[in-house]
Design an enzyme around this catalytic site. Structure first.
Site, short mmCIF file in Angstrom:
data_model
loop_
_atom_site.label_atom_id
_atom_site.label_comp_id
_atom_site.label_asym_id
_atom_site.label_seq_id
_atom_site.Cartn_x
_atom_site.Cartn_y
_atom_site.Cartn_z
CB SER A 50 -0.92 0.03 1.23
OG SER A 50 -0.17 0.15 2.42
N GLY A 51 0.23 2.37 -0.26
CA GLY A 51 0.85 3.67 -0.10
C GLY A 51 2.15 3.88 -0.84
CG ASP A 71 2.38 -5.07 3.36
OD1 ASP A 71 2.21 -5.08 4.60
OD2 ASP A 71 2.22 -4.07 2.64
CG ASP A 98 6.20 -9.18 11.91
OD1 ASP A 98 6.68 -8.04 11.82
OD2 ASP A 98 5.56 -9.57 12.90
CB VAL A 99 9.62 -5.47 8.95
CG1 VAL A 99 9.26 -5.47 7.47
CG2 VAL A 99 8.68 -4.59 9.76
CE1 TYR A 192 5.26 7.65 11.41
CE2 TYR A 192 5.68 10.00 11.47
CZ TYR A 192 5.53 8.83 10.75
OH TYR A 192 5.66 8.84 9.38
CE LYS A 196 8.45 6.72 9.70
NZ LYS A 196 8.74 5.61 8.75
CB ALA A 226 -2.66 12.04 -0.75
CB THR A 227 -0.63 7.29 2.59
OG1 THR A 227 -1.01 7.85 3.86
CG2 THR A 227 0.81 7.71 2.27
#
Length: 286
Positions: A50-51, A71, A98-99, A192, A196, A226-227
């Site tokens: 996605s995104g 994913d 799974d990361v 968050y 990052k 715009a995800t």
């Protein structure tokens, strides 16, 4: 008393070799478009369902790369990404992993190389976002986000680098955020932002560890984009605020992250490592 940690000193190194010819021609003599040609290369994109990850996976394939799309869920977006790449005439592979699991990432890299050949490009776009006041945040919310956004990027880089370093060549691109450089006005997302910022400095650190071994590591820091997560109906008022706060007066499209990723994946950026490429519509200038 403890003697303390042992310091490892940087030793003098020979200059980096001039990049190999692009499509059989010296880079200085090649036409500029060939610098962005990814034909014959193999890429792995986490968060490819996605995104931003989905858009980048498709863009890399359009430039000639064979792309493994990873994913954590098979339903929906991951299959859509593969179908879109194949519809464009490209080659793609869907991987569910799974990361936060190093074992699953190792298996994904092995599966990628088994299907397509040596891994040379990796884009780590898997991540989540949520918000809560710092003083009220549950431990589980903090740990889960950090585990995916920061630990997951480190484990992904580890698995990818172990394949690339054997061959002395590769490019890793980690998706960070402008929130790693600034604090977003009105958003309670300390966890968050910290994740990052961690991705950005982690990437610079890895870039310097691997700089003499042919592996480049860079980051892309998107601004408001715009995800699907940011364009839900309940987000409409917040979206208007994002646009008003951005000098270009709009949010980015996910497609606007594709060009920067192709640049960092390709020979066009052969002298770039440890770079954070800010793609924010001018937001951080104000």
């Amino acid at each position: 008393m403890s003697a303390g940690p042992t310091l490892r000193r940087m030793t003098a190194r020979s200059p980096e070799p001039i990049p190999e010819p692009v499509n059989g021609k010296a880079q200085m003599d090649s036409k500029a478009p060939t610098l962005f040609d990814l034909s014959g290369r193999v890429a792995l994109v986490t968060g490819g369902g996605s995104g931003i990850g989905q858009a980048i996976a498709r863009g890399l394939a359009q430039c000639g790369a064979r792309v493994a799309c990873l994913d954590r869920r098979e339903d929906g977006g991951l299959d859509d990404t593969v179908a879109a790449i194949e519809a464009d005439g490209g080659e793609a592979l869907a991987l569910v992993a799974d990361v936060t699991s190093r074992g699953e990432l190792d298996a994904a890299v092995a599966r990628t190389e088994q299907a397509f050949g040596p891994l040379g490009i990796a884009v780590n776009a898997a991540g989540i976002a949520n918000a809560n006041a710092a003083e009220n945040m549950e431990e589980a919310q903090f740990r889960t986000l950090m585990d995916i956004n920061l630990n997951g990027v480190f484990f992904s880089c580890q698995a990818e680098a172990q394949a690339m370093l054997k061959r002395g060549k590769g490019s890793i691109i980690n998706i960070a955020s402008m929130s790693g450089s600034i604090v977003n006005r009105g958003l309670e997302q300390a966890h968050y932002n910290a994740s990052k910022a961690g991705v950005m400095h982690l990437s610079k650190s890895l870039a310097m560890e691997w700089v003499g071994r042919g592996l480049r590591v860079n980051t892309i820091s998107p601004g408001y984009t715009a995800t699907p997560m940011n364009t839900r109906p309940e987000m409409v008022h917040q979206t208007k605020e994002f646009e008003a706060q951005t000098p270009m007066a709009r949010m980015a499209t996910v497609q606007e992250m594709v060009g920067p990723a192709i640049f960092l994946a390709s020979d066009a950026s052969s002298y770039c490592t440890g770079v954070d490429l800010l793609v924010d519509g001018g937001f951080c200038c104000w």
